[in-house]
Design a protein around this motif. Structure first.
Motif, PDB file in Angstrom:
ATOM      1  N   GLY A  91       2.215 -11.596   0.653  1.00 36.49           N
ATOM      2  CA  GLY A  91       2.226 -11.352   1.838  1.00 36.49           C
ATOM      3  C   GLY A  91       2.848  -9.718   2.078  1.00 36.49           C
ATOM      4  N   PRO A  92       2.731  -9.026   3.278  1.00 34.55           N
ATOM      5  CA  PRO A  92       3.177  -7.729   3.507  1.00 34.55           C
ATOM      6  C   PRO A  92       4.764  -7.635   3.679  1.00 34.55           C
ATOM      7  CG  PRO A  92       1.412  -8.122   4.927  1.00 34.55           C
ATOM      8  CD  PRO A  92       1.887  -9.548   4.495  1.00 34.55           C
ATOM      9  N   SER A  93       5.323  -6.456   3.080  1.00 30.24           N
ATOM     10  CA  SER A  93       6.715  -6.494   3.060  1.00 30.24           C
ATOM     11  C   SER A  93       7.526  -6.300   4.336  1.00 30.24           C
ATOM     12  CB  SER A  93       7.233  -5.273   2.053  1.00 30.24           C
ATOM     13  OG  SER A  93       6.731  -4.072   2.767  1.00 30.24           O
ATOM     14  N   GLY A  94       6.712  -5.952   5.304  1.00 31.34           N
ATOM     15  CA  GLY A  94       7.254  -5.482   6.661  1.00 31.34           C
ATOM     16  C   GLY A  94       7.353  -3.676   6.758  1.00 31.34           C
ATOM     17  N   ASP A  95       6.887  -3.067   5.613  1.00 33.22           N
ATOM     18  CA  ASP A  95       6.968  -1.877   5.675  1.00 33.22           C
ATOM     19  C   ASP A  95       5.576  -1.404   5.514  1.00 33.22           C
ATOM     20  OD1 ASP A  95       6.826   0.810   5.136  1.00 33.22           O
ATOM     21  OD2 ASP A  95       8.777   0.931   3.686  1.00 33.22           O
ATOM     22  N   TRP A  96       4.986  -1.118   6.698  1.00 35.54           N
ATOM     23  CA  TRP A  96       3.260  -1.149   6.656  1.00 35.54           C
ATOM     24  C   TRP A  96       2.722   0.263   5.697  1.00 35.54           C
ATOM     25  CZ3 TRP A  96       0.946   3.482   8.125  1.00 35.54           C
ATOM     26  CH2 TRP A  96       1.507   4.211   8.981  1.00 35.54           C
ATOM     27  N   ARG A  97       3.702   1.341   5.601  1.00 32.66           N
ATOM     28  CA  ARG A  97       3.252   2.452   5.102  1.00 32.66           C
ATOM     29  C   ARG A  97       3.335   2.089   3.455  1.00 32.66           C
ATOM     30  NH1 ARG A  97       3.775   8.272   6.831  1.00 32.66           N
ATOM     31  NH2 ARG A  97       2.859   9.421   5.256  1.00 32.66           N
ATOM     32  N   SER A  98       4.361   1.456   3.238  1.00 32.70           N
ATOM     33  CA  SER A  98       4.692   1.034   1.578  1.00 32.70           C
ATOM     34  C   SER A  98       3.608   0.135   1.088  1.00 32.70           C
ATOM     35  CB  SER A  98       6.031   0.475   1.463  1.00 32.70           C
ATOM     36  OG  SER A  98       6.208  -0.018   0.026  1.00 32.70           O
ATOM     37  N   ASP A  99       3.196  -0.863   2.070  1.00 37.70           N
ATOM     38  CA  ASP A  99       2.316  -1.892   1.837  1.00 37.70           C
ATOM     39  C   ASP A  99       0.728  -1.282   1.610  1.00 37.70           C
ATOM     40  OD1 ASP A  99       3.938  -4.000   1.692  1.00 37.70           O
ATOM     41  OD2 ASP A  99       3.687  -4.218   3.922  1.00 37.70           O
ATOM     42  N   LEU A 100       0.531  -0.251   2.271  1.00 40.47           N
ATOM     43  CA  LEU A 100      -0.989   0.319   2.510  1.00 40.47           C
ATOM     44  C   LEU A 100      -0.983   1.411   1.127  1.00 40.47           C
ATOM     45  CD1 LEU A 100      -1.545   0.783   6.042  1.00 40.47           C
ATOM     46  CD2 LEU A 100      -2.717  -0.753   4.607  1.00 40.47           C
ATOM     47  N   THR A 101       0.082   2.089   0.816  1.00 37.69           N
ATOM     48  CA  THR A 101       0.173   2.895  -0.316  1.00 37.69           C
ATOM     49  C   THR A 101       0.209   2.031  -1.221  1.00 37.69           C
ATOM     50  OG1 THR A 101       1.770   4.371   0.929  1.00 37.69           O
ATOM     51  CG2 THR A 101       1.682   4.478  -1.549  1.00 37.69           C
ATOM     52  N   LEU A 102       0.664   1.078  -1.585  1.00 39.05           N
ATOM     53  CA  LEU A 102       0.506   0.093  -2.810  1.00 39.05           C
ATOM     54  C   LEU A 102      -1.046  -0.410  -2.871  1.00 39.05           C
ATOM     55  CD1 LEU A 102       1.532  -1.903  -5.076  1.00 39.05           C
ATOM     56  CD2 LEU A 102       1.841  -3.726  -3.280  1.00 39.05           C
ATOM     57  N   LEU A 103      -1.412  -0.760  -1.714  1.00 37.80           N
ATOM     58  CA  LEU A 103      -3.027  -1.043  -2.041  1.00 37.80           C
ATOM     59  C   LEU A 103      -3.952  -0.244  -2.204  1.00 37.80           C
ATOM     60  CD1 LEU A 103      -5.032  -3.456  -1.154  1.00 37.80           C
ATOM     61  CD2 LEU A 103      -5.056  -2.644   1.324  1.00 37.80           C
ATOM     62  N   ALA A 104      -3.477   1.330  -1.528  1.00 43.20           N
ATOM     63  CA  ALA A 104      -4.521   2.315  -1.960  1.00 43.20           C
ATOM     64  C   ALA A 104      -4.605   2.590  -3.483  1.00 43.20           C
ATOM     65  CB  ALA A 104      -4.137   3.409  -0.973  1.00 43.20           C
ATOM     66  N   TRP A 105      -3.412   2.699  -3.824  1.00 41.64           N
ATOM     67  CA  TRP A 105      -3.177   3.119  -5.491  1.00 41.64           C
ATOM     68  C   TRP A 105      -3.791   1.909  -6.304  1.00 41.64           C
ATOM     69  CZ3 TRP A 105      -2.282   7.678  -7.547  1.00 41.64           C
ATOM     70  CH2 TRP A 105      -1.621   8.532  -6.826  1.00 41.64           C
ATOM     71  N   ARG A 106      -3.965   0.759  -5.987  1.00 43.23           N
ATOM     72  CA  ARG A 106      -4.307  -0.373  -7.039  1.00 43.23           C
ATOM     73  C   ARG A 106      -6.014  -0.413  -6.752  1.00 43.23           C
ATOM     74  NH1 ARG A 106       0.455  -4.816  -7.014  1.00 43.23           N
ATOM     75  NH2 ARG A 106       1.960  -3.395  -8.267  1.00 43.23           N
ATOM     76  N   ILE A 107      -6.553  -0.060  -5.526  1.00 43.04           N
ATOM     77  CA  ILE A 107      -7.828   0.040  -5.254  1.00 43.04           C
ATOM     78  C   ILE A 107      -8.488   1.293  -6.049  1.00 43.04           C
ATOM     79  CG2 ILE A 107      -9.766   0.606  -3.682  1.00 43.04           C
ATOM     80  CD1 ILE A 107      -7.989  -1.127  -1.556  1.00 43.04           C
ATOM     81  N   ARG A 108      -7.476   2.342  -5.994  1.00 38.27           N
ATOM     82  CA  ARG A 108      -8.035   3.415  -6.814  1.00 38.27           C
ATOM     83  C   ARG A 108      -7.934   3.274  -8.458  1.00 38.27           C
ATOM     84  NH1 ARG A 108      -5.277   7.710  -9.451  1.00 38.27           N
ATOM     85  NH2 ARG A 108      -6.365   9.687  -9.647  1.00 38.27           N
ATOM     86  N   ALA A 109      -7.148   2.278  -8.935  1.00 39.84           N
ATOM     87  CA  ALA A 109      -7.072   2.061 -10.337  1.00 39.84           C
ATOM     88  C   ALA A 109      -8.280   1.267 -10.472  1.00 39.84           C
ATOM     89  CB  ALA A 109      -5.698   1.291 -10.564  1.00 39.84           C
ATOM     90  N   ALA A 110      -8.529   0.446  -9.807  1.00 37.08           N
ATOM     91  CA  ALA A 110      -9.767  -0.631  -9.956  1.00 37.08           C
ATOM     92  C   ALA A 110     -11.032   0.307  -9.935  1.00 37.08           C
ATOM     93  CB  ALA A 110      -9.746  -1.786  -9.011  1.00 37.08           C
TER      94      ALA A 110
END
Length: 247
Positions: A91-110
């Motif tokens: 689940g999300p960490s509570g830090d929306w910016r950190s969560d979306l940054t993590l998601l963005a980089w992992r989508i880019r890698a895929a």
């Protein structure tokens, strides 16, 4: 094809016929999909035909239509298999910016591992379970911010659009460089460079010229450019949130 029924693959139970006493079916959706992904990664999406998949599996194409009836079904399965590679917290960490940054980089890698993915993902609506898991994580990142669901889905769509367009642009540059036999930096310098210099020297497009000559971001490495654009999108979201909360 064996079945033209307009029904989502996700509503179709997978077949498990037995061809004889105690015998399991020879293939599965996952096996067929993994073969398709491997072919598409190596040779491009167009190469991943049912005939080619069947050839690699050592069978006839018609036998695979019992498991994957339509080309659109195969596309949906391929997208979802790759989305399953994206590892996220429960689940999300509570830090929306950190969560979306993590998601963005992992989508880019895929997307960079599977250059066909983003083009296929953005060409048709699909709602496989792994894609829904990724989308749910993005929605949940905003869920505690006091926003209504329209604002949440709007922000997720805006971030998704940036991620997808940035990946497509990066892949496009890589593919163009590959076609010329040059690495991306040499392609920009040796293949496009002379024409760009000619345009700049003509004075016909002054703002474009400034974007080439003066802009720092135009000369960033791909990962730095992706980070820069993502940060600007998230800055815009952060600036809008207080206004939306106060409505």
């Amino acid at each position: 094809m064996a079945d033209q029924e307009p029904m989502s693959i996700w509503t179709r139970p997978e077949r498990h016929e037995r061809s004889g006493p105690g015998r399991r079916p020879g293939y599965s959706r996952e096996q067929i999909t993994r073969t398709a992904v491997r072919i598409a990664d190596a040779e491009g999406l167009e190469a991943a035909t049912m005939r080619r998949i069947a050839c690699d599996l050592g069978t006839g194409a018609m036998s695979l239509y019992r498991y994957v009836p339509r080309r659109d079904d195969l596309s949906d399965l391929m997208i979802d298999l790759v989305m399953g590679e994206i590892e996220l917290p429960d689940g999300p960490s509570g830090d929306w910016r950190s969560d979306l940054t993590l998601l963005a980089w992992r989508i880019r890698a895929a997307g960079l591992r599977h250059p066909w993915l983003i083009g296929l993902l953005t060409s048709r609506p699909t709602l496989g379970p792994h894609l829904l898991r990724v989308h749910e994580f993005a929605l949940a990142a905003f869920d505690r911010m006091g926003l209504d669901i329209d604002d949440i889905t709007g922000f997720v769509g805006m971030v998704d659009d940036y991620i997808h367009s940035a990946i497509r642009r990066e892949i496009g540059w890589l593919e163009e460089a590959s076609r010329t036999g040059l690495d991306p930096e040499r392609w920009k310098r040796d293949y496009m460079g002379p024409y760009v210099r000619q345009v700049v020297e003509s004075g016909a497009f002054p703002l474009f010229s400034r974007s080439v000559v003066e802009s720092r971001t135009a000369h960033l490495a791909p990962d730095e450019r992706f980070r820069h654009g993502l940060d600007r999108i998230l800055d815009a979201v952060a600036a809008l949130v207080p206004t939306l909360r106060s409505r």
